[in-house]
Every structure is written in structure tokens, then in C-alpha cells.
Design a protein around this motif. Structure first.
Motif, PDB file in Angstrom:
ATOM      1  N   UNK A 386      17.953  15.239 -19.274  1.00 52.54           N
ATOM      2  CA  UNK A 386      16.871  15.932 -18.563  1.00 52.54           C
ATOM      3  C   UNK A 386      17.161  15.872 -17.064  1.00 52.54           C
ATOM      4  N   UNK A 387      17.371  17.036 -16.466  1.00 54.34           N
ATOM      5  CA  UNK A 387      17.724  17.117 -15.055  1.00 54.34           C
ATOM      6  C   UNK A 387      16.859  18.176 -14.384  1.00 54.34           C
ATOM      7  N   UNK A 388      16.380  17.877 -13.198  1.00 55.10           N
ATOM      8  CA  UNK A 388      15.657  18.851 -12.377  1.00 55.10           C
ATOM      9  C   UNK A 388      16.700  19.574 -11.528  1.00 55.10           C
ATOM     10  N   UNK A 389      17.209  20.696 -12.037  1.00 55.66           N
ATOM     11  CA  UNK A 389      18.329  21.369 -11.380  1.00 55.66           C
ATOM     12  C   UNK A 389      17.978  21.890  -9.986  1.00 55.66           C
ATOM     13  N   UNK A 390      16.825  22.528  -9.761  1.00 58.93           N
ATOM     14  CA  UNK A 390      16.508  22.956  -8.385  1.00 58.93           C
ATOM     15  C   UNK A 390      16.513  21.794  -7.390  1.00 58.93           C
ATOM     16  N   UNK A 391      16.114  20.604  -7.837  1.00 62.41           N
ATOM     17  CA  UNK A 391      16.070  19.445  -6.939  1.00 62.41           C
ATOM     18  C   UNK A 391      17.462  18.977  -6.537  1.00 62.41           C
ATOM     19  N   UNK A 392      18.499  19.397  -7.283  1.00 63.07           N
ATOM     20  CA  UNK A 392      19.865  19.021  -6.932  1.00 63.07           C
ATOM     21  C   UNK A 392      20.322  19.686  -5.640  1.00 63.07           C
ATOM     22  N   UNK A 393      19.603  20.704  -5.203  1.00 62.14           N
ATOM     23  CA  UNK A 393      19.962  21.431  -3.988  1.00 62.14           C
ATOM     24  C   UNK A 393      18.980  21.161  -2.847  1.00 62.14           C
ATOM     25  N   UNK A 394      18.062  20.226  -3.061  1.00 68.66           N
ATOM     26  CA  UNK A 394      17.009  19.954  -2.080  1.00 68.66           C
ATOM     27  C   UNK A 394      17.006  18.473  -1.704  1.00 68.66           C
ATOM     28  N   UNK A 395      17.453  18.176  -0.488  1.00 65.31           N
ATOM     29  CA  UNK A 395      17.524  16.778  -0.044  1.00 65.31           C
ATOM     30  C   UNK A 395      16.150  16.138   0.083  1.00 65.31           C
TER      31      UNK A 395
END
Length: 474
Positions: A386-395
Motif C-alpha cells: 500500500x503506497x500513497x503514490x501522489x505523496x511520493x512527489x510531495x516533500x
């Protein structure tokens, strides 16, 4: 139809998530890609190292098999993340290290890609020069660099097509090489003549494991276009089978070739790797055909290095610029820059290729085993896919800019291995107590996992379910 047309030309995706509308392929493509990528001259050299540094060919092959089986399992677990995430491998590291904190392992990954690309370019440059009849080393190196750049820029589909070609040519070429090896030399006279030696056996295991583990940071790059519904088990087993079978064919041949003595003493293979392989093939047109097999096999894996290297650099830059997408032109520019640097390194490479390559593989183990432990423990055991993909691009999002406890755990995983290292430049005190056996990579995996697991559970950053960007489902 427009989407299909775009996917057949130059690849336009880079570090962004692959939408469902652009997903395609079957997990069997992982078998042919990784089999073809391992049926090549550098894998032959890797297998030869265990014999060159003291092991009997039989014990070397057994040790290499153990290492490949273990390291291949770790590598294939990374590959299985691709269809579900739809992301390049190192983007997913942001979930563990933080969006900017992931830059630390990213820098080390780029160095790895450059090292492999340069060493592979040295050997393939020799093969190209032998094909075209040129004595200037830089000519073959530059030609190979251009071929690599073109294939990597065109992208994903053509990389997989090249893998299928390399698998067929590799099996035919190395099959012929094996037949010639046994009919030209009395191989049996040089096999089984030495007893078991724990130091050289441990080196063989480490070389096999290291070979597979170093694919981990980019293996999911080549499974991320598979449909999201693709079975995790299918992706795992096709990747695992292709990589282990391909590497063991090459490494077994390398171990046997290295056992053949030269008239001047020592092993003939260490003096001229590519040329000696051509001699075994039968010389003349047969040698030229085998040199072509070498070029195609190395082009496959070198393209993976260039493509993965560019993805890693783009991942680093995008974290600092807060970008989620990179243009096709920018991707091509980064690939070209990567290839240019690797070609320059290859042209200036030391003549002590065999010894440098062995130490390079073992140093890579030092820095990538803790990364693999952290990434796999988090994805399969803590986050449970389970990964929050949009959060991978948001510091400023779920994963933050830096995850300092995890970065500390990663550095701990590197440092704890040092006492167990056994290399030419340095042998740790605990390795000396064990007679020079290098088990640092095992220590790195186990202790890093043990320290990371409670940290990850305490932080509990995983979402309740997988979160994709809205456009992925369009």
C-alpha cells in the motif's frame, strides 16, 4: 488509437506513473529480458573471477549458484513491485527515505550504473574492434556508446524486443562456445583437482549474489508497464527464472574457461577475455559471429544501465525541483549525458580489469544490500503493498522530505558490514578471524532488516489502501 501509436514510438514516460490505458505485455517478457541481459560477456567474467582467485571450477559453480539463487530472489521481489506501482524502482524509495532523503541511495545507484556501463563498454568495444578490424580501443567504445544511447532513448518497448533477440542469440552463441570449449580443451583435467576452500567458495557465493542484487535498484523499471492486474507471483517467477538461468549459463562457462591454462602460465582468459572467447569459438567467421553475440548481449544490459541511470538522475532532479513529470527531450538528454560519461570512463579504464571488476562488485554489495532490505521489508511486510503514490512527489506530504531514522538505519547497514569485508584494499578484523571469508552482504541484509522493522512499524506511514493519481485510471 492515439495512445497505442505513442507507445510504439519513442517512449514518452519517465518518472511518472504509467496509466492503465498504456499498460501492456505479458510477464513472460521479464524472462526473455533478464535471460538475454545475463547471457553476456561480463557475466562470463564474473563467473571466471571465482576460479581466477582460487576456487576449483566445481566449487566455484556451486557457490555461484547459491549466490544467484539467493540474490535472484531479492532482485525478483523488486521486479514484482513494477505492475502494482507503475513506477521506476527508485521513486518507490521515497516512501522509506523521504522525497529528498532518497537522493542518498540514488547517488550511489548512479555510480553503480556508470561502473557497470563503463566495464561493459570496455569489453564490448574490444568485440566491435575485432569485428571491424580496428586497433584503436576508443573506436569500438564510442560506437557501442552510440548504439546504447539510441536504444535507451527509444525506450521500453525496444528494450524488451532487444531482450528477446539477445536471449535467442545468447543461447545459440554460448551453446556453441560450450561445445567448442569441451572439444578444444581437456576441461575435465582441470576440474575437481582442488579441494574445498572456504575463502574462494565464499567469494563465489558473494559474486553470484552481488551480481543479482545490483539489478535491484532498476529491475521494476522494466515491469512497470505490465497491466496492474498482472500476478505478483508470475512477475516474480519469470524475472527470477530468466535472471538466474541466464546468469548461471554465462557464469558456468566463465568458470570453466578460466580453468584452462595458457602456455605462458596462468589462465589464458585473464589476458584477453574477448579475444580468447573468439579463439575458442573457432576463429574466422565463427569468432566474428560470437563477437556479434557479445555485442547484442552487452547492448541489452548496457541499455538497462543507461535507461536506469537516466531514470535515477531524473528522480534525483525531480525531488529538488518538485516535478512529477519529465519531458521526452529531457529524458533523452539525461541518457546522452550518462552515456557520454560512461564512454569517457571506459576509454580511460585501467588495464587491471579483472581485479578492479571483482572489487567493484563487492563494494556494490556493501551499499545495496541495506537498501534492498529496507525497500523490501517496507513494501511487503510493513506497508503490505500500500503506497500513497501522489505523496511520493510531495516533500510536504505523507512521506516528508527526509526520514532521518531510516537514513540512519541505511548508514548503519553499510557500516556494520565493514568488519566483515574481505577485499584486496581492505580486510575487516572479523573477516580475518574467519579466514578471509566475505560475509558482509549477509550481515548487511539481516541486521539492516532487524533494525529497520521496528522503526517502520513505529512510524506507520502506509495508507489504508493503495492511492493512485486520478489520471492513472483514465
Amino acid at each position: 488509437m492515439a495512445t497505442v501509436a505513442r507507445t510504439r514510438g519513442i517512449e514518452r514516460r519517465s518518472i511518472d506513473v504509467i496509466p492503465d490505458s498504456e499498460r501492456h505485455g505479458h510477464p513472460f517478457s521479464q524472462f526473455t529480458l533478464w535471460c538475454g541481459a545475463n547471457l553476456q560477456i561480463t557475466a562470463i567474467v564474473d563467473g571466471a573471477l571465482a576460479v581466477v582467485f582460487g576456487a576449483d571450477p566445481i566449487w566455484a559453480i556451486i557457490g555461484l549458484l547459491i549466490g544467484n539463487l539467493f540474490g535472484g530472489a531479492v532482485m525478483a521481489l523488486h521486479s514484482a513491485q513494477g505492475p502494482r506501482l507503475g513506477l521506476p524502482q527508485m521513486i518507490s524509495s521515497r516512501a522509506q527515505f523521504g522525497v529528498i532523503g532518497a537522493i542518498l541511495p540514488l547517488i550511489l545507484v548512479v555510480i553503480m550504473y556508470l561502473g557497470f556501463a563503463a566495464t561493459g563498454t570496455v569489453l564490448t568495444g574490444q568485440a566491435i574492434n575485432l569485428i571491424i578490424g580496428v586497433d584503436l580501443p576508443w573506436v569500438g567504445i564510442v560506437i557501442f556508446g552510440l548504439l546504447t544511447a539510441i536504444t535507451a532513448i527509444v525506450g521500453y518497448r525496444w528494450i524488451h524486443r532487444l531482450g528477446r533477440i539477445a536471449s535467442v542469440l545468447g543461447i545459440i552463441g554460448l551453446g556453441w562456445l560450450a561445445i567448442q570449449l569441451f572439444t578444444t580443451f581437456d576441461v575435465a583435467a582441470h576440474v575437481g583437482v582442488k579441494g574445498f576452500d572456504i575463502v574462494s567458495f565464499g567469494l563465489a557465493v558473494a559474486l553470484g549474489a552481488g551480481w543479482q542484487l545490483t539489478f535491484g535498484p532498476y529491475v521494476a523499471d522494466y515491469s512497470r508497464y505490465l497491466p496492474r492486474s498482472t500476478s505478483t507471483k508470475a512477475t516474480f517467477w519469470f524475472t527470477y527464472g530468466g535472471s538466474v538461468i541466464g546468469s548461471m549459463i554465462s557464469m558456468t562457462i566463465g568458470a570453466l574457461i578460466a580453468a584452462v591454462p595458457s602456455a605462458e602460465g596462468g589462465t589464458a582468459f585473464t589476458k584477453n577475455q574477448v579475444g580468447f572467447v573468439g579463439e575458442i569459438a573457432g576463429g574466422g567467421l565463427l569468432a566474428l559471429a560470437l563477437y556479434l553475440v557479445i555485442v547484442v548481449g552487452k547492448l541489452t544490459v548496457n541499455t538497462l544501465n543507461a535507461y536506469g541511470g537516466a531514470m535515477t538522475m531524473l528522480t534525483t532532479v525531480s525531488a529538488l525541483r518538485k516535478e512529477a513529470r519529465i519531458s521526452t527531450v529531457a529524458r533523452a538528454a539525461y541518457i546522452a549525458a550518462f552515456i557520454a560519461v560512461s564512454v569517457i570512463i571506459a576509454i580511460g579504464a585501467s588495464s587491471d580489469f579483472i581485479n578492479l571488476f571483482k572489487n567493484f562488485i563487492l563494494v556494490l554489495l556493501l551499499v545495496f544490500t541495506p537498501w534492498s532490505a529496507i525497500n523490501l521489508i517496507d513494501y511487503y511486510w510493513v506497508s503490505r503493498e500500500r503506497v500513497d503514490i501522489p505523496a511520493l512527489y510531495d516533500a510536504d506530504g505523507r512521506y516528508g522530505a527526509f526520514n532521518w531514522p531510516v537514513l540512519g538505519c541505511y548508514l548503519f547497514g553499510i557500516l556494520v558490514q565493514i568488519p566483515f569485508v574481505a577485499q584486496t584494499l581492505y580486510t575487516g578484523p572479523l573477516a580475518e578471524l574467519m579466514g578471509g571469508v566475505d560475509v558482509s552482504w549477509i550481515i548487511g541484509l539481516v541486521l539492516t532488516a532487524a533494525v529497520y522493522l521496528p522503526i517502520a512499524r513505529a512510524q506507520n506511514r502506509a495508507p489504508a489502501q493503495m492511492i493512485y493519481p486520478a489520471e492513472v485510471n483514465e
